[in-house]
Design a protein around this motif. Sequence first.
Motif, PDB file in Angstrom:
ATOM      1  N   TRP A 190       0.858  -1.206   0.000  1.00 26.73           N
ATOM      2  CA  TRP A 190       0.000   0.000   0.000  1.00 26.73           C
ATOM      3  C   TRP A 190       0.883   1.242   0.000  1.00 26.73           C
ATOM      4  N   CYS A 191       0.432   2.295  -0.648  1.00 23.42           N
ATOM      5  CA  CYS A 191       1.202   3.548  -0.629  1.00 23.42           C
ATOM      6  C   CYS A 191       1.152   4.175   0.761  1.00 23.42           C
ATOM      7  N   PHE A 192       2.216   4.869   1.102  1.00 23.02           N
ATOM      8  CA  PHE A 192       2.242   5.494   2.436  1.00 23.02           C
ATOM      9  C   PHE A 192       1.458   6.796   2.502  1.00 23.02           C
ATOM     10  N   ASP A 193       0.825   7.191   1.411  1.00 19.54           N
ATOM     11  CA  ASP A 193      -0.025   8.389   1.381  1.00 19.54           C
ATOM     12  C   ASP A 193      -1.139   8.236   2.426  1.00 19.54           C
ATOM     13  N   ASP A 194      -1.099   9.058   3.448  1.00 18.99           N
ATOM     14  CA  ASP A 194      -2.006   8.874   4.585  1.00 18.99           C
ATOM     15  C   ASP A 194      -3.471   9.155   4.231  1.00 18.99           C
ATOM     16  N   ALA A 203       6.089   4.334  -0.547  1.00 20.50           N
ATOM     17  CA  ALA A 203       5.668   5.333  -1.524  1.00 20.50           C
ATOM     18  C   ALA A 203       5.399   4.661  -2.865  1.00 20.50           C
ATOM     19  N   GLY A 204       4.235   4.918  -3.433  1.00 17.72           N
ATOM     20  CA  GLY A 204       3.889   4.341  -4.726  1.00 17.72           C
ATOM     21  C   GLY A 204       3.187   2.997  -4.633  1.00 17.72           C
ATOM     22  N   GLY A 205       3.109   2.414  -3.452  1.00 17.19           N
ATOM     23  CA  GLY A 205       2.477   1.098  -3.313  1.00 17.19           C
ATOM     24  C   GLY A 205       3.174   0.083  -4.199  1.00 17.19           C
ATOM     25  N   ARG A 251      -2.484   0.645  -6.066  1.00 12.25           N
ATOM     26  CA  ARG A 251      -2.029   1.916  -6.649  1.00 12.25           C
ATOM     27  C   ARG A 251      -3.125   2.926  -6.375  1.00 12.25           C
ATOM     28  N   GLN A 252      -2.778   4.175  -6.382  1.00 10.41           N
ATOM     29  CA  GLN A 252      -3.756   5.191  -5.987  1.00 10.41           C
ATOM     30  C   GLN A 252      -3.817   6.386  -6.935  1.00 10.41           C
ATOM     31  N   ARG A 253      -4.963   7.038  -6.881  1.00  6.54           N
ATOM     32  CA  ARG A 253      -5.162   8.318  -7.557  1.00  6.54           C
ATOM     33  C   ARG A 253      -4.249   9.380  -6.939  1.00  6.54           C
ATOM     34  N   ASP A 254      -3.697  10.242  -7.762  1.00  2.26           N
ATOM     35  CA  ASP A 254      -2.917  11.409  -7.313  1.00  2.26           C
ATOM     36  C   ASP A 254      -1.713  11.006  -6.458  1.00  2.26           C
ATOM     37  N   CYS A 255      -1.016   9.975  -6.899  1.00  2.00           N
ATOM     38  CA  CYS A 255       0.134   9.474  -6.139  1.00  2.00           C
ATOM     39  C   CYS A 255       1.368  10.343  -6.401  1.00  2.00           C
ATOM     40  N   GLY A 256       1.981  10.797  -5.324  1.00  2.00           N
ATOM     41  CA  GLY A 256       3.176  11.622  -5.446  1.00  2.00           C
ATOM     42  C   GLY A 256       4.350  10.888  -6.062  1.00  2.00           C
ATOM     43  N   ALA A 257       4.301   9.550  -6.044  1.00  2.00           N
ATOM     44  CA  ALA A 257       5.411   8.753  -6.556  1.00  2.00           C
ATOM     45  C   ALA A 257       5.577   8.872  -8.074  1.00  2.00           C
TER      46      ALA A 257
END
Length: 146
Positions: free
Chosen positions: A24-28, A52-54, A89-95
Amino acid sequence: MDETPFVKFDSPKEHYIANACVVWCFDDRFYKLLKAFGKQEGFGHIDLVKVAGGAKALAGDASPDRDFVLNQIKTSVRLHGTKRVVLMRQRDCGAYGGSKSFADADAEKNELMKQLHQAQEFVRNEVPGLAVDGFFADFDGLYSAV
Ligand SMILES: [Zn+2]
């Protein structure tokens, strides 16, 4: 030793079988979605690989990041009998520079779904016998990559 803990808390001493190894991405912003997902799936224990980035590294070419994440999965299997892997994977991922890196919302989702399929295939080939699920995390919920 009579030392007072910095935080007083009783953690369980029992070993466990993991319901899944979750990458999982670390995006909280998506942490509560993970909790909701785990509740819906009835997870008692997961091995969480929160990077980061999952699953980003698993969809790419050979790299130290890819080796690292793959080894975390293998370790989960070895230590906790894990039979299922969940790749996110997620929307708007900083990775990868966020949503603005894509032409539009559909293009972003389509590309990440494609990468999820690549990552699933890679893990299935590297660790035969595992169920490998892919999920796209959006701001309105979690979508299966199947
Ligand atoms: Zn992210």
